[in-house]
Design a protein around this motif. Structure first.
Motif, PDB file in Angstrom:
ATOM      1  N   MET A 109     -75.265 -15.300  -5.772  1.00 53.40           N
ATOM      2  CA  MET A 109     -74.733 -15.742  -7.059  1.00 53.40           C
ATOM      3  C   MET A 109     -75.859 -16.323  -7.909  1.00 53.40           C
ATOM      4  O   MET A 109     -76.651 -17.131  -7.432  1.00 53.40           O
ATOM      5  CB  MET A 109     -73.652 -16.799  -6.840  1.00 53.40           C
ATOM      6  N   PRO A 131     -71.219 -12.496 -19.534  1.00 50.98           N
ATOM      7  CA  PRO A 131     -70.103 -13.455 -19.584  1.00 50.98           C
ATOM      8  C   PRO A 131     -70.222 -14.413 -20.764  1.00 50.98           C
ATOM      9  O   PRO A 131     -71.295 -14.928 -21.056  1.00 50.98           O
ATOM     10  CB  PRO A 131     -70.216 -14.198 -18.248  1.00 50.98           C
ATOM     11  N   GLU A 136     -65.662 -15.635 -16.385  1.00 54.64           N
ATOM     12  CA  GLU A 136     -66.085 -14.241 -16.481  1.00 54.64           C
ATOM     13  C   GLU A 136     -67.308 -14.011 -15.605  1.00 54.64           C
ATOM     14  O   GLU A 136     -68.132 -14.915 -15.394  1.00 54.64           O
ATOM     15  CB  GLU A 136     -66.392 -13.864 -17.926  1.00 54.64           C
ATOM     16  N   VAL A 137     -67.452 -12.781 -15.096  1.00 56.41           N
ATOM     17  CA  VAL A 137     -68.525 -12.461 -14.172  1.00 56.41           C
ATOM     18  C   VAL A 137     -69.057 -11.064 -14.458  1.00 56.41           C
ATOM     19  O   VAL A 137     -68.310 -10.171 -14.874  1.00 56.41           O
ATOM     20  CB  VAL A 137     -68.032 -12.549 -12.698  1.00 56.41           C
ATOM     21  N   PHE A 162     -62.057 -14.870 -11.491  1.00 58.88           N
ATOM     22  CA  PHE A 162     -62.997 -14.469 -12.537  1.00 58.88           C
ATOM     23  C   PHE A 162     -62.636 -13.073 -13.022  1.00 58.88           C
ATOM     24  O   PHE A 162     -62.280 -12.196 -12.219  1.00 58.88           O
ATOM     25  CB  PHE A 162     -64.438 -14.459 -12.007  1.00 58.88           C
ATOM     26  N   PHE A 179     -74.547 -11.059  -8.297  1.00 63.92           N
ATOM     27  CA  PHE A 179     -73.571 -11.126  -9.383  1.00 63.92           C
ATOM     28  C   PHE A 179     -73.919 -12.330 -10.243  1.00 63.92           C
ATOM     29  O   PHE A 179     -74.583 -13.275  -9.783  1.00 63.92           O
ATOM     30  CB  PHE A 179     -72.127 -11.176  -8.865  1.00 63.92           C
ATOM     31  N   ILE A 181     -72.847 -15.257 -13.289  1.00 65.43           N
ATOM     32  CA  ILE A 181     -71.869 -16.027 -14.046  1.00 65.43           C
ATOM     33  C   ILE A 181     -72.631 -17.042 -14.892  1.00 65.43           C
ATOM     34  O   ILE A 181     -73.848 -17.199 -14.758  1.00 65.43           O
ATOM     35  CB  ILE A 181     -70.877 -16.759 -13.112  1.00 65.43           C
TER      36      ILE A 181
END
Length: 368
Positions: A109, A131, A136-137, A162, A179, A181
């Motif tokens: 992350m 995002p 949101e992602v 998300f 990913f 965010i």
């Protein structure tokens, strides 16, 4: 060369098996090396595409993927005051385990500040956008395809929902996927308000990265590392675990190819032992006969090496199409190296047949 070709092509099936064995061995060598090269590129892909030339981490932390870092509060503000610093991009990163369709999936992350003025997020979007809210992602496109995740879907990350608003490219490997965010969302997930793992420091034009690194290292509780050095440290960390087994497999492939060629040439030499004896009887020296044996091995090995290069490119494309998380990088230098490997196989394979010729006595041949 005429005699070598005649001996080889007399039994075309055996020659085909010899060439095929060398081709498969060379293909395996190239694919393994290509996999290793691709793995290293994937390991350093985030740092390769992130902004800045210096990374500030917690004191004692020298790599990004193999350690957890937490900077003292207000480090970003203090770093911006250092001479030569043009911009600082804070990120909050952490390895976590996602639950995707009942399967545990490790993922990395990255919480960042979206916008061109900061950076540290996805460097290429296949679909969607970055995002704009804390729910949101941006998800990796390869991992999303494997789990049938699409734009607009909702996924759970550490107990919070998300919305998938973007799919990124080049952010996966066979080990893990990235990913992205917003940093404030990562702070909420980790229950660490204002926390920062790393600072990506962009320097003013003409500023020496080494000099800036030394000045930034004076910040309390931190350690400044050149981005290239941190990428190299990640590279070394994972190479320690993966390169040795792959190099061992490469060596085994070379040995198998050499034994295949050696067996074929040895058999062909023993079968024509009387003919070599006759040649020695009429004045042919051992050096001439050695060249015949070496030429046979060279023809078989080089043909197999060239075929193996073609097979390696085809296999690499097939593997990446079937399993996009694997990156197979086949470079021209490695292809040339494969031809050299074929030459090495030929020379090694010619040793034992040459000894057979050296022991042939013309008188023994005529007595038979």
């Amino acid at each position: 060369m005429f005699l070598a070709r005649r001996n080889l092509f007399k039994d075309k099936t055996r020659l085909a098996l010899s060439i095929g064995g060398v081709a498969l061995a060379v293909m395996l060598v190239l694919v393994l090396n290509g996999f290793l090269t691709g793995m290293y590129r994937q390991i350093t892909s985030y740092l390769d595409h992130s902004p800045g030339s210096v990374v500030i981490a917690q004191r004692g932390v020298n790599n990004m993927l193999g350690a957890t870092s937490l900077l003292p509060p207000d480090t970003a503000d203090e770093a911006e005051k250092i001479d030569g610093v043009a911009e600082v991009a804070p990120i909050l990163s952490q390895f976590i385990i996602l639950d995707l369709h009942g399967k545990k999936q490790p993922a990395y992350m990255v919480g960042y500040l979206p916008g061109a003025e900061r950076g540290g997020g996805p460097w290429k979007l296949a679909e969607g956008r970055e995002p704009e809210a804390d729910d949101e992602v941006v998800f990796d496109s390869v991992l999303a395809a494997r789990h049938e995740i699409r734009l607009g879907d909702t996924m759970e990350i550490m107990g919070k929902d998300f919305a998938v608003v973007g799919l990124s490219e080049g952010t996966t490997s066979w080990m893990t996927s990235f990913f992205f965010i917003r940093k404030s969302a990562a702070e909420s997930l980790l229950r660490a308000p204002g926390a920062t793992s790393f600072l990506l420091v962009t320097l003013a034009a003409g500023e020496s990265p080494e000099a800036a690194r030394d000045r930034l290292s004076d910040l309390p509780g931190t350690q400044a590392v050149l981005k290239s050095e941190m990428a190299a440290n990640d590279y070394k960390l994972f190479a320690r675990y993966f390169s040795a087994p792959l190099q061992l497999m490469t060596g085994i492939a070379f040995l198998v190819g050499t034994l295949i060629v050696g067996l074929v040439i040895y058999t062909a030499t023993v079968e024509r032992q009387r003919e070599y004896g006759v040649l020695k009887a009429i004045g042919a020296r051992n050096a001439v006969l050695y060249r015949v044996v070496a030429a046979q091995a060279l023809i078989a090995a080089m043909a197999g090496a060239i075929l193996g290069v073609g097979l390696a490119y085809a296999a690499g494309e097939w593997i990446m199409a079937a399993r996009p998380q694997f990156l197979i990088v086949l470079e021209p230098v490695e292809s040339a190296r494969a031809v050299v490997i074929g030459l090495g196989m030929a020379l090694a394979a010619a040793l034992f047949p040459a000894r057979v010729i050296a022991d042939v006595a013309p008188a023994d041949v005529f007595r038979k």
